[in-house]
Enzyme design. Structure first.
Site: not given
Length: 274
Positions: A102, A262
């Site tokens: 990420d 998230r």
């Protein structure tokens, strides 16, 4: 509240992933949060099912894991710390396609990510994970030593180049990180390049960089012995440590819907401890 060590756990594969049974995340003690972070550092991925919570509750729990990250491209005004994960019959793309860590283009890339899926398709929509510490250790000693001398550029515009109307690369973060990085909790090293954000090995000719990255990306994609898959159910929460794993969201459920949220912590500036 029992400690994590007292709860039943099931490893997903030998190298990566553990599911914890009978845990209520919202009642977890501070000591339990510390245990969770240590387990994540060792196993890379932790799955906890049946965790009903609101977005503010998820954000509050994420803040117990560390300083929260705000995505440079997709932050929303109402909940900037929470990234909306969504795909349905109208989607042209979905978040997380392709192997990546990420937002590795940040100067201090994300540490721990916490994804809670609310709506699942009838089949499909798994997330695959690859443990980069185990993968690094599978390489020859000669290759490991070579990789430890290198840095790579992580470019935030790479996912949008020539595809999603990126206007100016300077709009997105670009940073150099070591190709091998050390985890601050375990002290273990892991490979840290990914096809989502890494566009070149620094101080190499383009053709050299391309060849080396292609080899490493192939090892990540096809090294199934270092991978696990998480099959989602409504209110499943999966944590992963971006310092030691990459992931790939499988978009194999079109035209059905998959939706969740998230939250992610800010990690340290990547380093290699010599």
């Amino acid at each position: 509240m029992p400690t994590l060590s007292a709860l039943k756990k099931s490893d997903l594969t030998r190298h990566v992933g553990t599911e914890i049974h009978g845990l209520d995340l919202l009642s977890l003690s501070d000591a339990g949060v510390g245990e969770l972070l240590e387990l994540l550092a060792r196993r890379g991925v932790v799955v906890v099912r049946d965790q009903a919570m609101s977005i503010p509750e998820q954000i509050a729990f994420g803040a117990r894991l560390g300083e929260l990250h705000v995505h440079p491209a997709y932050a929303q005004s109402e909940h900037p710390e929470a990234l909306h994960i969504y795909g349905d019959e109208n989607s042209k793309m979905v978040p997380g396609e392709g192997w990546h860590s990420d937002v590795s283009c940040d100067e201090r890339p994300p540490g721990v990510s916490m994804l809670r899926i609310e709506t699942t398709p009838s089949v499909g929509g798994d997330t695959a994970f690859s443990h980069q510490g185990a993968l690094l250790r599978s390489l020859s000693g000669t290759m490991q030593s070579f990789l430890r001398t290198l840095k790579a550029r992580h470019s935030g515009d790479l996912p949008w180049r020539n595809a999603y109307k990126s206007v100016d690369p300077k709009m997105y973060p670009r940073n150099l990180h070591p190709v091998v990085r050390t985890h601050p909790i375990t002290g273990e090293d892991a490979l840290y390049v990914n096809s989502g954000f890494t566009d070149r090995i620094w101080d190499m000719e383009d053709w050299e960089s391309d060849a080396l990255l292609r080899m490493l990306f192939d090892r990540i994609a096809f090294g199934v012995e270092f991978q696990c898959r998480v099959r989602w159910e409504p209110n499943t929460v999966t944590f992963w440590d971006n310092r030691v794993v990459q992931h790939h969201a499988c978009w194999d459920y079109f035209p059905e819907k998959r939706e969740g949220w998230r939250v992610t912590t800010v990690g340290e500036k990547p380093y290699l401890a010599n």
